[in-house]
Design an enzyme around this catalytic site. Sequence first.
Site, mmCIF file in Angstrom:
data_model
loop_
_atom_site.group_PDB
_atom_site.id
_atom_site.type_symbol
_atom_site.label_atom_id
_atom_site.label_comp_id
_atom_site.label_asym_id
_atom_site.label_seq_id
_atom_site.Cartn_x
_atom_site.Cartn_y
_atom_site.Cartn_z
ATOM 1 N N SER A 186 49.660 -4.214 53.559
ATOM 2 C CA SER A 186 48.615 -4.680 52.641
ATOM 3 C C SER A 186 47.240 -4.523 53.294
ATOM 4 O O SER A 186 47.132 -4.176 54.463
ATOM 5 C CB SER A 186 48.853 -6.145 52.276
ATOM 6 N N LYS A 187 46.226 -4.813 52.510
ATOM 7 C CA LYS A 187 44.819 -4.692 52.937
ATOM 8 C C LYS A 187 44.578 -5.306 54.319
ATOM 9 O O LYS A 187 43.790 -4.814 55.105
ATOM 10 C CB LYS A 187 43.917 -5.425 51.935
#
Length: 478
Positions: free
Chosen positions: A251-252
Amino acid sequence: MENQNIRVRIAPSPTGFLHVGTARTALFNYLFAKKHKGSFILRIEDTDLERSKEEYIKNIYDSLKAMGLNWDEGPDIGGPYPPYKQSDRFDIYKKYADKLVESGVAYYCWCTQEELEAEKEKATSEHIYSRRCRNLSPEQVESFKKEGRIPTIRFIVPEKRLKFDDIVKGSLDFDLALIGDFVIMKSNGTPTYNFAVVVDDIEMKISHIIRGEDHISNTPKQILIYEAMDAQIPKFAHVGMILAPDRTKLSKRHGATAVSEFIEQGYLPEAFVNFIALLGWSPADGQEIKSLDNLIEAFSLERVSSSPAIFEFDKLNWMNGQYIRNMPLSEITQRAKTYLKNYDLSIYTEAQLETIVAAVREPLTKLSEITDAVSYFFGDSVEIDPEVKKDVIQIPESQKVLQEFFNLAESLSYDNIEELHDQLAVFRKSIPDLKPKQIMWAIRAALTGRIKGADMAVIISLLGKDRIKLRTNDAKES
Ligand code: GLU
């Protein structure tokens, strides 16, 4: 499998930028299609009209193109089974859904959201729809209509076990009693994912479905729809997920997740493609650096792994460095220009720019780092790192070197790098009491503001006499 009938697809939803996971799925589909001389199809799954955006469709196109994954059929180029965008296919889904209702394998469900919520609340374990709309009397239907309710359409799930062989996961067995009659058409007239995907895969004659294992739980529902439509069931290959090094979903928080972000950060698309090909697949020959053509040649679904793949940023950096170093100089110089927009490149010839790139590319891991790596080749004077100024330039030994070097600057052979090397070799030994290293250190610091960088002869040659004298003089006086 060398035939025309291999047809695979990538079916992204344009609700965000093209994610690495989807890119990896696209790549595996592409490699499989090309290996078997089949077709690679792009279908845009934009049934979620609210979250789908034109900007994301463009990003999907651009990212796939940058990776070299050109599709044979798609919304922009058409093909034998159009349209290739789900929002243009709503009539088709309706036709198929109506047919399923007519043939008795699907039914209208008039339950309201509140009624379904109430059912869910009462459920002691996972909620399975009660099927109470399955056998309504005509009167009941009539009264729902009068109330103004708009129905969904639900598919009847038979109570049996369903088995299928997955190319990657092997034999899988599901208990359908755990799946309730599921909605195939929403009350707003749009299809659900499981329904639209099967209608499209049937119509587009998809032979193999290669996708992430997060879709495994959808597969029994999809197979039931194929069966109800009397259609040939494609072969399935569910690939292990991509995880971050901490084994959680990528994820980010771990860094970039969109293909376009990686490219902007300075990863070469070729390196990126090579890297993601190895996430869940490995070549039989153990040779990891492979061009797209070599990947096509080497690819097989049999070597795709069912366990999760770890996205190692270090490995991506290493691989990108390899591609930066090994790409033809003219090509990497062209690409580097994206990151050199703030410099006046016209002060150099193309050949000189190539010399600069050749001189600085060795330690780069991302091409974007070239902006900083070449900065001292531009401008008259140079910005000197304060520590370098204090620890290197301002010490008496260096000041002595710079005085001598300033005198030498008048007579250096700026146009001949070979001769410059020789002249520097002589100079390095010319000051008694000082080590050759210390001498070069002082010159480098004065000319570039740093203690590491490109070959000194290259730097001196490209900066030329005026700038050498100016920078040496500035450093003497600092
Ligand atoms: N639109 C779906 C997704 O983005 C496609 C899944 C599939 O390949 O069936 O995950």
